[in-house]
Enzyme design. Structure first.
Site, PDB file in Angstrom:
ATOM      1  N   ASN A 406       0.811  -1.200   0.000  1.00  0.00           N
ATOM      2  CA  ASN A 406       0.000   0.000   0.000  1.00  0.00           C
ATOM      3  C   ASN A 406       0.855   1.264   0.000  1.00  0.00           C
ATOM      4  O   ASN A 406       0.938   1.973  -0.993  1.00  0.00           O
ATOM      5  CB  ASN A 406      -0.944  -0.029   1.205  1.00  0.00           C
ATOM      6  CG  ASN A 406      -1.998   1.050   1.149  1.00  0.00           C
ATOM      7  OD1 ASN A 406      -1.882   2.003   0.388  1.00  0.00           O
ATOM      8  ND2 ASN A 406      -3.019   0.921   1.947  1.00  0.00           N
ATOM      9  N   ASP A 407       1.532   1.509   1.109  1.00  0.00           N
ATOM     10  CA  ASP A 407       2.268   2.766   1.235  1.00  0.00           C
ATOM     11  C   ASP A 407       3.382   2.894   0.203  1.00  0.00           C
ATOM     12  O   ASP A 407       3.692   3.993  -0.236  1.00  0.00           O
ATOM     13  CB  ASP A 407       2.842   2.890   2.651  1.00  0.00           C
ATOM     14  CG  ASP A 407       1.730   2.917   3.681  1.00  0.00           C
ATOM     15  OD1 ASP A 407       0.671   3.485   3.372  1.00  0.00           O
ATOM     16  OD2 ASP A 407       1.920   2.369   4.776  1.00  0.00           O
ATOM     17  N   VAL A 408       3.988   1.751  -0.184  1.00  0.00           N
ATOM     18  CA  VAL A 408       5.122   1.823  -1.111  1.00  0.00           C
ATOM     19  C   VAL A 408       4.706   2.114  -2.544  1.00  0.00           C
ATOM     20  O   VAL A 408       5.540   2.299  -3.412  1.00  0.00           O
ATOM     21  CB  VAL A 408       5.983   0.529  -1.066  1.00  0.00           C
ATOM     22  CG1 VAL A 408       6.614   0.370   0.288  1.00  0.00           C
ATOM     23  CG2 VAL A 408       5.167  -0.679  -1.450  1.00  0.00           C
ATOM     24  N   VAL A 409       3.373   2.137  -2.797  1.00  0.00           N
ATOM     25  CA  VAL A 409       2.914   2.494  -4.142  1.00  0.00           C
ATOM     26  C   VAL A 409       1.994   3.720  -4.084  1.00  0.00           C
ATOM     27  O   VAL A 409       1.270   4.009  -5.018  1.00  0.00           O
ATOM     28  CB  VAL A 409       2.161   1.320  -4.823  1.00  0.00           C
ATOM     29  CG1 VAL A 409       3.119   0.184  -5.119  1.00  0.00           C
ATOM     30  CG2 VAL A 409       1.012   0.824  -3.973  1.00  0.00           C
ATOM     31  N   ALA A 447       0.540   2.697   7.636  1.00  0.00           N
ATOM     32  CA  ALA A 447       0.876   4.068   7.990  1.00  0.00           C
ATOM     33  C   ALA A 447      -0.371   4.923   8.178  1.00  0.00           C
ATOM     34  O   ALA A 447      -0.288   6.081   8.565  1.00  0.00           O
ATOM     35  CB  ALA A 447       1.774   4.688   6.929  1.00  0.00           C
TER      36      ALA A 447
END
Lengths: 480, 113
Positions: A406-409, A447
């Protein structure tokens, strides 16, 4: 003869630690490197037990206690390490790290007791000569340093362990950073007072420092959440290294000193490398906490609708693709879907589709978490692409399949300066012709930030547990 | 000032070791590929378990009638051993899987033929 032999053993042990770490940097030799370091450690332990002599030439005693402790610790350690699931590996490392920190702190406590005992029995306490006093201060300095660093590392690692386990949630209160800084200053001030002035109430002061250090460790890790957890574990790892080195100083022990400092330096560098991967400074990671405190920033914005895709449609798109990049995340680890993922890869390749994996440096809960996970499922090395490589490849890609990441994209890292992850390099999955995102629900990631990606026109959502979805996809693909 | 100078001269060797080891640590880690970060962290974690030596010395020197020291030392030995043994075993388990993948591409080629 005995003690000279011991010095040789320590020397060899120190060399094995360095060689071990060095060999860990090569995939093919890594395992042997680990075994070499373990052999050096075993020799150092055995040598210490049988050959160690103190300044007066007395050998160690209490063998029953020593072997009892080794047996208990060894048995529990082996069982715990053998039984732990791949997904729980990061917690386990954090836990073992905490044990090391606690060990260092306990050594300091016992040595402090010895020191105080020695002082009380010394006649004419008030007229201690200057040389003795400066020696005492040096001794005390090392003991207190080991105590503070060891207990912060222990408490912090336990919190990190419980957090990764889902046992406790992020916890932030207003002014927590100021509180933390104040607490740290108090600890430092008390330590300086204890060492510099050797006050009458030194013993209780020592235990207050111990207590405050433990509390500081808890509050230090508490507000840090989500994507930053790997950084914290790595940092605590280097803390324990330094604590071990303090103990090495205390006993004039070269093996402990080299091992401790080696890990302290390596761990610090690893921490910095990880921060760099997120394009942030270490200070920013520690102060600018993710999670609960920042939740309000993402929620206000109006989102469009997201588009859901059916399994058969997803299978169809993938079947006719030329190149697919899989982006794994923590969701994949939670669902234990790495084997299904590999199977999907094989099915697609049999159909002539080129499949690679894009690994974000902080995907999952530890650096390299995804690599370990995929290695377990026998995914070949050359299929794993690092971020830069993958970002170059996305424009020529038909489908980017995001599995539980999620957060890394999250494009907010590039576009929204108010986002807490602003500035973190991300995988540009949007450059691919189509994006399929598998998630369990629309809930934000660890996050706690909304992800715009899910509302973009190119993106289709495929809800469900990663393992089940992948198995159904494989079924659909085989039927086509 | 005097105290600091005398501290440095007394512990010269130790200070040299510390400084050199900092550089060695950085040098050794600098070339580790991202894929090995987790095993590396775990391996480093096992190596700082060398603190067990201190625990053994504490335990072995504790007077027989000093129960707090005995108990604390005993606990320290257990925790230190956990760190060492657990650390090395976990690392080995991770690396074992890395070793396993070596076979698979060849097998796949064989299977496809």
């Amino acid at each position: 003869m005995g003690s000279n032999l011991l010095i040789l053993i320590y020397l060899l042990a120190s060399i094995t630690f360095i060689i071990g770490l060095k060999m860990l940097s090569h995939p093919a030799r890594a395992r042997r490197g680990n075994l070499i370091a373990a052999a050096g450690m075993t020799a150092a332990i055995a040598g210490t037990i049988f050959l160690y002599k103190d300044e007066n030439g007395n050998a160690l005693h209490n063998y029953a206690w020593i072997f009892g402790g080794l047996l208990i610790g060894g048995t529990i350690g082996t069982i715990a390490a053998r039984k732990v699931k791949m997904t729980a590996m990061p917690e386990m490392v954090s836990m073992f790290n905490g044990m090391g920190g606690a060990c260092a702190a306990l050594i300091s406590v016992v040595e402090f007791g010895h020191l105080m005992h020695g002082l009380q029995s010394a006649p004419g306490l008030t007229v201690i000569d200057a040389a003795f006093q400066s020696g005492l201060r040096q001794h005390l300095l090392i003991i207190v340093a080991g105590l503070v660093i060891g207990s912060i590392s222990f408490a912090g690692s336990m919190v990190a362990w419980a957090k990764l386990n889902g046992k406790i949630k992020d916890f932030v209160f207003k002014g927590q950073h100021l509180f933390n800084i104040a607490l740290l200053l108090i600890i430092l001030f008390m330590s300086v007072y204890l060492i510099g002035w050797l006050p009458a109430g030194g013993v209780s002061l020592f235990y207050i420092i111990l207590g405050l250090s433990l509390i500081y460790g808890v509050f230090f890790v508490m507000p840090i959440g989500g994507a930053d957890m790997p950084v914290v574990i790595s940092l605590l790892n280097s803390f324990t290294g330094v604590a071990a080195a303090c103990a090495g100083f205390l006993y004039d022990n070269i093996a402990m000193l080299t091992g401790g400092i080696l890990v302290g330096a390596a761990g610090t560098l690893l921490t910095i490398l990880m921060c760099k991967a997120m394009n942030r400074s270490l200070l920013n990671v520690l102060i600018g906490s993710f999670g609960a405190g920042n939740k309000s920033t993402g929620g206000i914005k109006e989102h469009g609708n997201y588009k859901e895709i059916s399994l058969s449609d997803a299978a169809m798109i993938m079947n006719y693709a030329h190149k697919i990049i899989i982006v794994p995340g923590y969701g994949l680890a939670v669902a234990q879907a790495q084997h299904s993922c590999h199977e999907l890869e094989k099915v697609l390749e049999a159909k002539g589709v080129e499949v690679t994996y894009a690994i974000h440096p902080v995907a999952g809960r530890m650096p390299g978490h995804m690599n370990v996970l995929l290695a377990e499922a026998d995914v070949s090395y050359d299929k794993l692409q690092e971020m830069e490589q993958a970002n170059e490849a996305f424009p020529a890609t038909d489908v980017a399949l995001v599995l539980g990441a999620n957060d890394v994209v999250n494009p907010a890292a590039k576009t929204d300066p108010s986002s807490p992850i602003y500035g973190m390099p991300i995988l540009d999955v949007e450059l691919a012709r189509a994006v399929i995102v598998n998630k369990r629900s629309m809930k934000p990631g660890y996050a706690g930030i909304e992800n715009d990606l899910f509302f973009r026109p190119k993106t289709s959502m495929l809800f469900g547990d990663a393992k089940k979805v992948l198995q159904d996809l494989i079924g659909e693909l085989k039927a086509l | 000032m005097e105290a600091i100078l005398s501290f440095i001269s007394q512990h010269q060797q130790m200070i040299y070791i510390v400084i050199l080891m900092i550089f060695v640590g950085i040098e050794v880690i600098g070339h580790v590929p991202a894929v090995l970060h987790t095993p590396l962290m775990s391996g480093a974690n096992a190596i700082h378990g060398v603190v067990i030596i201190g625990a053994i010395i504490v335990m072995g020197q504790a007077p027989k009638d000093n129960y707090p020291a005995l108990v604390l030392g005993f606990l320290a030995v257990i925790l230190g051993t956990l760190n060492v043994v657990g650390g090395f075993v976990v690392t080995d388990r991770m690396l074992e899987m890395f070793g396993g993948k070596r076979k698979s591409p060849k097998e796949e080629i064989r299977n496809s033929k």
